[in-house]
Design an enzyme around this catalytic site. Structure first.
Site, short mmCIF file in Angstrom:
data_model
loop_
_atom_site.label_atom_id
_atom_site.label_comp_id
_atom_site.label_asym_id
_atom_site.label_seq_id
_atom_site.Cartn_x
_atom_site.Cartn_y
_atom_site.Cartn_z
N THR A 1 -8.71 17.97 22.81
CA THR A 1 -9.52 18.27 21.63
C THR A 1 -10.06 17.00 20.96
OG1 THR A 1 -7.48 18.40 20.35
CG2 THR A 1 -8.43 20.48 21.10
N LEU B 1 -10.12 13.27 19.05
CA LEU B 1 -9.35 12.71 17.94
C LEU B 1 -9.49 13.60 16.70
CD1 LEU B 1 -9.97 8.86 18.21
CD2 LEU B 1 -7.97 10.16 18.92
N HIS B 2 -8.82 14.76 16.73
CA HIS B 2 -8.78 15.62 15.56
C HIS B 2 -7.64 15.15 14.66
CE1 HIS B 2 -5.28 17.99 16.90
NE2 HIS B 2 -5.77 17.82 18.11
N LEU B 3 -7.30 15.91 13.63
CA LEU B 3 -6.40 15.42 12.58
C LEU B 3 -5.04 14.90 13.06
CD1 LEU B 3 -6.14 14.87 9.62
CD2 LEU B 3 -5.34 17.21 9.29
#
Length: 87
Positions: free
Chosen positions: A12, A14-16
């Site tokens: 996904t 660099l999400h949270l």
């Protein structure tokens, strides 16, 4: 200053959560740690800066470390990214 290119392997990007792990790793060092993606430069010690770069899976970023512990900082962060940042 030292630098190295690395490919983001997280499905996904660099999400949270991985951005938070990246920042946590970067905060351990005194060096200035940034990365360049496309035309943007992001501060690896700022979650908002990392998220704002909109890095997706398979994208290549170039990390830059400058300071007294730059060699160890670069090695540690590249290793964390290649390890999937906890995912």
């Amino acid at each position: 200053m030292v630098s190295q290119k690395v490919v983001i392997k997280n499905p996904t990007g660099l999400h949270l959560r991985p951005a938070g792990i990246l920042c946590k790793e970067a905060m351990q060092f005194k060096s200035l740690i940034t990365f360049q993606f496309r035309d943007n430069t992001a501060n690896a010690k700022s979650v908002l800066s990392v998220l704002g770069a909109c890095v997706k899976s398979g994208d290549a970023i170039e990390l830059f470390c400058e300071g007294e512990d730059e060699e160890l900082a670069l090695k540690t962060i590249v290793s964390a990214i290649e390890g999937g940042l906890g995912e």
